[in-house]
Every structure is written in C-alpha cells, then in structure tokens.
Write a protein that holds these residues in place. Structure first.
Motif, PDB file in Angstrom:
ATOM      1  N   ASP A  48       0.753  -1.021   0.138  1.00 25.99           N
ATOM      2  CA  ASP A  48      -0.277   0.204  -0.283  1.00 25.99           C
ATOM      3  C   ASP A  48       1.009   1.517  -0.249  1.00 25.99           C
ATOM      4  O   ASP A  48       0.283   2.300  -0.338  1.00 25.99           O
ATOM      5  N   GLU A  49       1.853   1.779   1.458  1.00 27.52           N
ATOM      6  CA  GLU A  49       2.494   2.123   1.121  1.00 27.52           C
ATOM      7  C   GLU A  49       3.732   2.512   0.085  1.00 27.52           C
ATOM      8  O   GLU A  49       3.477   3.574  -1.106  1.00 27.52           O
ATOM      9  N   ILE A  50       4.019   0.802  -0.981  1.00 25.26           N
ATOM     10  CA  ILE A  50       4.610   1.975  -2.232  1.00 25.26           C
ATOM     11  C   ILE A  50       4.027   1.831  -3.729  1.00 25.26           C
ATOM     12  O   ILE A  50       4.541   2.804  -4.408  1.00 25.26           O
ATOM     13  N   ALA A  51       2.384   1.343  -4.047  1.00 24.38           N
ATOM     14  CA  ALA A  51       1.823   1.633  -4.174  1.00 24.38           C
ATOM     15  C   ALA A  51       0.695   3.585  -4.850  1.00 24.38           C
ATOM     16  O   ALA A  51       1.565   4.452  -5.368  1.00 24.38           O
ATOM     17  N   GLU A  52       1.419   4.113  -3.174  1.00 21.23           N
ATOM     18  CA  GLU A  52       1.243   5.664  -3.033  1.00 21.23           C
ATOM     19  C   GLU A  52       2.307   6.073  -3.827  1.00 21.23           C
ATOM     20  O   GLU A  52       2.165   7.462  -4.294  1.00 21.23           O
ATOM     21  N   ALA A  53       3.562   5.888  -3.521  1.00 17.72           N
ATOM     22  CA  ALA A  53       4.587   6.350  -3.783  1.00 17.72           C
ATOM     23  C   ALA A  53       4.883   6.538  -5.367  1.00 17.72           C
ATOM     24  O   ALA A  53       5.906   7.456  -6.003  1.00 17.72           O
ATOM     25  N   VAL A  75       1.402  -2.986  -7.843  1.00 16.34           N
ATOM     26  CA  VAL A  75       2.501  -2.867  -7.358  1.00 16.34           C
ATOM     27  C   VAL A  75       2.939  -4.720  -6.894  1.00 16.34           C
ATOM     28  O   VAL A  75       4.056  -4.797  -7.779  1.00 16.34           O
ATOM     29  N   ARG A  76       1.798  -5.025  -6.682  1.00 11.18           N
ATOM     30  CA  ARG A  76       2.090  -7.328  -6.523  1.00 11.18           C
ATOM     31  C   ARG A  76       2.833  -7.666  -7.405  1.00 11.18           C
ATOM     32  O   ARG A  76       3.969  -8.434  -7.407  1.00 11.18           O
ATOM     33  N   GLN A  77       2.023  -7.381  -8.642  1.00  7.87           N
ATOM     34  CA  GLN A  77       2.894  -7.949  -9.816  1.00  7.87           C
ATOM     35  C   GLN A  77       3.932  -7.593  -9.764  1.00  7.87           C
ATOM     36  O   GLN A  77       4.389  -8.142 -10.765  1.00  7.87           O
ATOM     37  N   ARG A  80       7.663  -8.842 -10.445  1.00  7.57           N
ATOM     38  CA  ARG A  80       8.205  -9.227 -11.519  1.00  7.57           C
ATOM     39  C   ARG A  80       9.770  -8.926 -11.693  1.00  7.57           C
ATOM     40  O   ARG A  80      10.618  -9.613 -12.658  1.00  7.57           O
ATOM     41  N   ALA A  81       9.851  -7.438 -10.713  1.00  4.39           N
ATOM     42  CA  ALA A  81      11.218  -7.178 -10.620  1.00  4.39           C
ATOM     43  C   ALA A  81      11.883  -8.561 -10.044  1.00  4.39           C
ATOM     44  O   ALA A  81      13.036  -8.701 -10.445  1.00  4.39           O
TER      45      ALA A  81
END
Length: 309
Positions: free
Chosen positions: A150-155, A163-165, A169-170
């Motif tokens: 959730d935090e990464i999604a905002e960033a 972001v999970r996908q 992949r990364a």
C-alpha cells in the motif's frame, strides 16, 4: 552532514515551530531518503539533488495532514527519483563507454547489514540498472526496505495489486541476474589483500591465480579518462590488461577502502583520487572488477556516506 542539516533549517526559518518539526523529521530520515535515492539512481550527486527537491516540497507541507512522516518523505523522494531516473536513462544512451554506479565510501557498520550491503554493491547496482524505472523503485522499496504494498503504491502512483505484480516481475528479473551468494567479509578482504600485493609487484601469475576463468572487467571513464569501452572477459585478457595498466602504481598510491559496503582499492595520483577499483569475490576468486575513473563520479570519495535503512 551537519552543515547540510543546518542549511535545511536555515532555509525553513527556525522561528516557526511547524518548520522546526518539518526540519527535525527530515533530518531524522535523511540517511534513509539518501539511500533510497542512491539505490534508484546509482549517483550520489543526483541523490543529493533529489534530497534538495524533497526538502523544498516537504517544507511546504501542512504537517497536521500527515499521518506518517517517514512514509510521506519516502513517497516524495521516490517520485522525485523516478523523474530523474527517466531523465538519466536518456542521458546514458549517449554515455561514452560502459556506465558504472558512482562509488561511495561507506562506514564499516554498513557492511554488517548483509541485505543493505548486497543491494548497494557494484554488481547488484548494475543488475538494478536492467530494470525499468518503476520496477526499480518497487524492487528497492519492497526488497531492500521492506515497505508495504500500500505504501509503495502511493509512492509510485499505482494500485497495490499492480505493485504486487510489478514486484513479482522485478524479483524474478533480478533473481535471474543477481550475483552469486554472499561472501564473508574475511574472505573478501583476503582476496583483496592478495590482489593488491600482486598488482603492486606486477606478479602476472599471482593475478591470474586470483581471477575466475570468466572474470569480467568493466571500466568507466565517461569519455574524460581512458578506460576500457567494453567489458573485458576472461582471466588471461583481464590479467594481462591489469598487469600492463597497474604495474606502474606504487604502494604509496594504492589504498584499501570500504566502497559500496565492500572492500575495494582506491588509486591516488598526485594526491587526487584517480581510480576506484571495486571487486566482486565468489568462492575465493575475483569474478568482477569495476574500475571507475570518471572524475565526475569521484567527487564524493572525500568523505564517508551514511547509507541506512
């Protein structure tokens, strides 16, 4: 670093209690923010610029609306770094020769944080270079700093599901390319000491004995200093190149250092840093040599840089 902290407070105006709180929060998390920016950009100079931009935006925020100051600062830093990373990508397309990350002198305690040390190594930073900008940001924030989706999604302005996908992949991309397993500091230091002795004495056979058969040498002169323009592969080619290029260096100008949380050699000529040579060690043999000679990338070598989670 204290002079920089004072500079932020001076810009903000010490008389305003809200500004004091903003400055305190920024200073508290500054090392974390620098590390995030550096891991995304591979450049200390650009990371410092991102922090200046982050401060300018942070100073104008109403702290009463901020639930988590650390998360908010990371979000600003990530967005600024993403914009700069995309611009750097265009710049690197015209870069002369191989591009290597800007080397950083690091304090000994950074190497003790195994995950952080691995993530800022020259070898790993080159792997991160193969990721798209958003993938790199997600990977760094998730795998290195363990931020929530959730935090990464905002960033990164994505949904948590996206972001999970991206993280999956990364992670798979990095796993297929990342350097081999971690090596103990003692093993690395031993190989570095043996390498240094072989270089100082011009012992070609000694060099060859330390190099893995598939060792890779990369140089970065940026078109300013002479350096190999393409990676050199193979123990015989790398050994002979090193013997020819480094045989003239005296013991007085070759010093061990902690660079990007790993042992390296710093070559000084006429009192100035001429080359930073970082090593990658696997199973007691040198598998990677990274020679940074571009003077624009060596300006931060005069002081230790605090990399922190």
């Amino acid at each position: 670093m204290e002079s920089e902290y004072g500079e932020y407070g001076e810009h903000a105006g010490a008389a305003d209690p809200g500004t004091d709180a903003a400055t305190e929060a920024f200073v508290t998390h500054r090392n974390l923010l620098f590390t995030v920016a550096y891991e995304m950009l591979g450049s200390a100079a650009d990371a410092e610029d991102v922090l200046q931009e982050t401060w300018l935006r942070w100073a104008g925020v109403d702290l009463g609306t901020v639930r988590d100051r650390r998360a908010y600062l990371v979000r600003i830093t990530t967005r600024q770094a993403l914009g700069r990373l995309r611009a750097l990508g265009r710049r690197k397309e015209s870069y002369v020769g191989s591009w290597l990350p800007e080397p950083l002198l690091t304090a000994p305690d950074v190497a003790e944080d195994v995950e952080l040390a691995d993530s800022v190594s020259m070898a790993m930073m080159l792997v991160l270079e193969t990721l798209a900008p958003t993938e790199r940001a997600v990977f760094v924030l998730r795998e290195v700093f363990d931020l929530g989706y959730d935090e990464i999604a905002e960033a990164v302005d994505k949904t948590p599901a996206a972001v999970r996908q991206i993280a999956h992949r990364a992670r798979a991309h990095v796993a297929a390319r990342r350097p081999r397993g971690a090596v103990s500091p003692a093993e690395t230091r031993g190989a570095l000491d043996a390498f240094r002795r072989a270089v100082e004495t011009g012992d070609l056979q000694g060099l060859l004995d330390l190099l893995a058969p598939d060792v890779v040498l990369m140089g970065d002169g940026g078109g300013i200093r002479q350096a190999v323009l393409r990676p050199v592969v193979g123990a015989d080619k790398v050994g002979r190149l090193l013997a020819a290029g480094l045989g003239r260096i005296t013991a007085a100008s070759l010093r061990p250092a902690q660079v990007n949380a790993h042992p390296a050699l710093v070559v000084r000529l006429d009192g100035e840093v001429d080359t930073v040579l970082a090593l990658r060690i696997d199973d007691g043999l040198i598998t990677g040599l990274y020679a940074v000679r571009n003077p624009q990338k060596l300006s931060h070598m005069g002081r230790e840089t605090a990399l922190r989670r």
